[in-house]
Design a protein around this motif. Sequence first.
Motif, PDB file in Angstrom:
ATOM      1  N   GLY A 280      95.034  67.183  98.881  1.00 27.19           N
ATOM      2  CA  GLY A 280      94.683  68.011  99.574  1.00 27.19           C
ATOM      3  C   GLY A 280      95.917  68.995  99.532  1.00 27.19           C
ATOM      4  N   VAL A 281      95.693  70.075  99.005  1.00 28.22           N
ATOM      5  CA  VAL A 281      96.601  71.171  98.584  1.00 28.22           C
ATOM      6  C   VAL A 281      96.051  72.242  98.174  1.00 28.22           C
ATOM      7  N   GLY A 282      96.848  73.937  98.594  1.00 30.59           N
ATOM      8  CA  GLY A 282      95.336  74.789  98.154  1.00 30.59           C
ATOM      9  C   GLY A 282      96.229  75.577  97.217  1.00 30.59           C
ATOM     10  N   PRO A 283      95.176  76.256  96.463  1.00 23.02           N
ATOM     11  CA  PRO A 283      95.845  77.275  96.044  1.00 23.02           C
ATOM     12  C   PRO A 283      97.043  77.932  96.179  1.00 23.02           C
ATOM     13  N   GLU A 284      97.343  78.178  97.161  1.00 22.94           N
ATOM     14  CA  GLU A 284      98.519  78.866  97.300  1.00 22.94           C
ATOM     15  C   GLU A 284     100.476  77.511  97.225  1.00 22.94           C
ATOM     16  N   ASP A 285      99.977  76.529  96.898  1.00 23.21           N
ATOM     17  CA  ASP A 285     100.691  75.698  96.952  1.00 23.21           C
ATOM     18  C   ASP A 285     101.047  75.918  95.221  1.00 23.21           C
ATOM     19  N   ILE A 286     100.333  76.022  94.430  1.00 26.03           N
ATOM     20  CA  ILE A 286     100.486  76.131  92.413  1.00 26.03           C
ATOM     21  C   ILE A 286     101.651  76.882  92.810  1.00 26.03           C
ATOM     22  N   GLY A 287     102.428  76.502  91.530  1.00 29.09           N
ATOM     23  CA  GLY A 287     103.308  77.694  91.341  1.00 29.09           C
ATOM     24  C   GLY A 287     103.975  78.363  90.029  1.00 29.09           C
ATOM     25  N   VAL A 288     102.733  76.832  88.928  1.00 30.17           N
ATOM     26  CA  VAL A 288     102.413  77.454  87.672  1.00 30.17           C
ATOM     27  C   VAL A 288     100.842  76.722  87.323  1.00 30.17           C
ATOM     28  N   VAL A 289     100.284  77.446  86.266  1.00 32.96           N
ATOM     29  CA  VAL A 289      98.905  77.351  86.004  1.00 32.96           C
ATOM     30  C   VAL A 289      98.531  77.107  84.294  1.00 32.96           C
ATOM     31  N   GLU A 290      98.295  76.324  83.407  1.00 25.43           N
ATOM     32  CA  GLU A 290      97.833  76.392  82.129  1.00 25.43           C
ATOM     33  C   GLU A 290      96.634  76.797  82.101  1.00 25.43           C
ATOM     34  N   LEU A 291      95.574  77.905  82.163  1.00 21.36           N
ATOM     35  CA  LEU A 291      94.704  78.017  82.783  1.00 21.36           C
ATOM     36  C   LEU A 291      93.403  78.411  80.636  1.00 21.36           C
ATOM     37  N   HIS A 292      92.581  78.494  80.969  1.00 20.77           N
ATOM     38  CA  HIS A 292      92.270  78.744  79.981  1.00 20.77           C
ATOM     39  C   HIS A 292      91.798  80.180  79.462  1.00 20.77           C
ATOM     40  N   ASP A 293      92.289  81.231  78.541  1.00 24.14           N
ATOM     41  CA  ASP A 293      91.849  82.204  78.189  1.00 24.14           C
ATOM     42  C   ASP A 293      91.811  82.794  76.956  1.00 24.14           C
ATOM     43  N   CYS A 294      90.934  81.831  76.872  1.00 24.55           N
ATOM     44  CA  CYS A 294      90.462  82.011  74.908  1.00 24.55           C
ATOM     45  C   CYS A 294      90.084  83.763  74.435  1.00 24.55           C
ATOM     46  N   PHE A 295      89.356  84.013  76.025  1.00 30.35           N
ATOM     47  CA  PHE A 295      89.538  86.154  75.982  1.00 30.35           C
ATOM     48  C   PHE A 295      90.408  86.252  77.048  1.00 30.35           C
ATOM     49  N   THR A 296      90.842  87.335  77.466  1.00 24.87           N
ATOM     50  CA  THR A 296      91.653  87.927  78.349  1.00 24.87           C
ATOM     51  C   THR A 296      89.952  88.343  79.655  1.00 24.87           C
ATOM     52  N   THR A 297      89.603  88.072  78.973  1.00 23.44           N
ATOM     53  CA  THR A 297      87.815  88.078  80.385  1.00 23.44           C
ATOM     54  C   THR A 297      87.927  86.956  80.595  1.00 23.44           C
ATOM     55  N   ASN A 298      88.238  85.769  80.559  1.00 19.53           N
ATOM     56  CA  ASN A 298      88.157  84.629  80.311  1.00 19.53           C
ATOM     57  C   ASN A 298      89.479  84.515  81.749  1.00 19.53           C
ATOM     58  N   GLU A 299      90.667  84.827  81.135  1.00 13.49           N
ATOM     59  CA  GLU A 299      91.903  84.517  81.940  1.00 13.49           C
ATOM     60  C   GLU A 299      91.416  85.210  83.225  1.00 13.49           C
ATOM     61  N   LEU A 300      90.797  86.824  83.438  1.00 18.13           N
ATOM     62  CA  LEU A 300      90.668  87.815  84.841  1.00 18.13           C
ATOM     63  C   LEU A 300      89.861  86.355  85.433  1.00 18.13           C
ATOM     64  N   LEU A 301      88.573  85.930  84.952  1.00 12.95           N
ATOM     65  CA  LEU A 301      87.224  84.937  85.569  1.00 12.95           C
ATOM     66  C   LEU A 301      88.125  83.716  86.324  1.00 12.95           C
ATOM     67  N   SER A 302      88.615  83.227  85.471  1.00  9.78           N
ATOM     68  CA  SER A 302      89.684  81.792  85.943  1.00  9.78           C
ATOM     69  C   SER A 302      89.870  82.136  87.005  1.00  9.78           C
ATOM     70  N   TYR A 303      91.082  83.433  87.419  1.00  9.07           N
ATOM     71  CA  TYR A 303      92.281  83.410  88.353  1.00  9.07           C
ATOM     72  C   TYR A 303      91.335  83.433  89.708  1.00  9.07           C
ATOM     73  N   GLU A 304      89.996  83.774  89.477  1.00  8.23           N
ATOM     74  CA  GLU A 304      89.516  84.249  90.927  1.00  8.23           C
ATOM     75  C   GLU A 304      88.494  82.303  91.237  1.00  8.23           C
ATOM     76  N   ALA A 305      88.284  81.658  90.063  1.00  2.63           N
ATOM     77  CA  ALA A 305      87.102  81.162  90.153  1.00  2.63           C
ATOM     78  C   ALA A 305      87.599  79.657  90.359  1.00  2.63           C
ATOM     79  N   LEU A 306      89.148  79.570  90.016  1.00  6.41           N
ATOM     80  CA  LEU A 306      90.872  78.695  90.635  1.00  6.41           C
ATOM     81  C   LEU A 306      91.056  79.069  92.116  1.00  6.41           C
TER      82      LEU A 306
END
Length: 394
Positions: A280-306
Amino acid sequence: MVDRVQVAGVGMVPFATPRRSESYDVMAQGAITAALTDAGVGMPHIQQAYAGYVYGDSTCGQNAVYGVGMTGIPVINVNNNCSTGSTALFLARQAVASGAADCVLAVGFEQMQRGALGSHWDDRPSPFARFDRVLDETLGPEDGVPMAPRYFGGAGQAYADRYGMDPAVFAEIAVKARRHAANNPYAVFRDPVTVDEVLGSPHIYGPLSRLQCCPPTCGAAAAVIVSEEYAREHGLRTDVAIAAQAMTTDKPASFDGDLLRLVGYDMTAAAARQVYEAAGVGPEDIGVVELHDCFTTNELLSYEALGLTPEGTAEKFIRDGQNTYGGAVVTNPSGGLLSKGHPLGATGLAQCAELTWQLRGDAGARQVDGASVALQHNIGLGGAAVVTLYEKVA
């Protein structure tokens, strides 16, 4: 079904390069002991254990757990490529949420070898055959290029071409990762770098240079997962809970020739949607994320996918500083895979540890002010994506 699943304790050991690493069992035992101590329980309390690793013989999990205590419990070995650690966490949470167990250990570890990832089983069908076929059809066959950079470098270039983005933007992510890692005693690479240094490091593939690729790393991390009732009965912590979690795998669209989909964009987006809806939350409610930045490119893609920023806006998101302290959401305060390191089986549980510390207010110089909802994203080609939402419980 239980009402709430709690993270009672977490632990990890400092990550290291293969040259400086201890053996997998020693690292795992260190992480397990730290998690048990943090939770305030001993091995006799643990009813099940899920042990994640990618490179190792069968029952390495038992060998790791036995070093802490032989209590006769089920030990289940888990391998889901780079999402292995969070898959072990997923199974531990399911065991508790279903009522099958009240106190469960999830541990992930990896003793990696130097050099690029590769297959160890060339005498049988590869699980990447359909992925490789799409990659070759899209980019053309290329011999001698490491597998993982080709996938994620190709996807990053496809994104840059689609939205007219300067690929140099990817380098800014590596600079941010090092800046965050400087405050993490568990991280491998803590020295600062500049954009020029990142771009000037040896070229690997597409927009990727060496400093934009996560290094082969060894390490271990663990978490003790309990029901709220068990925690209260035994006087354990109840301040961090898993509010929602989802795991997804590929659909046919992953193989339609879009390289973003091939590296898991749709899996991530689907898992994130499920988690947001369940919590019952949205991405705008998230203050901190640990995401899968195996490569810089995937961190950027993950911003939008999440859903942290709309599709096609990641460049502005980065350049406006929305991905770091003082911005909309602090991404990878640990330094992420790029700087903390990426021991495949341990990564998902290291992310769990970092976010637990953040929600407790125990992250020291890395602390994100006011962190109350945290998001974890861990993905493995082949494929599986796990997204987990944690909440601070008053």
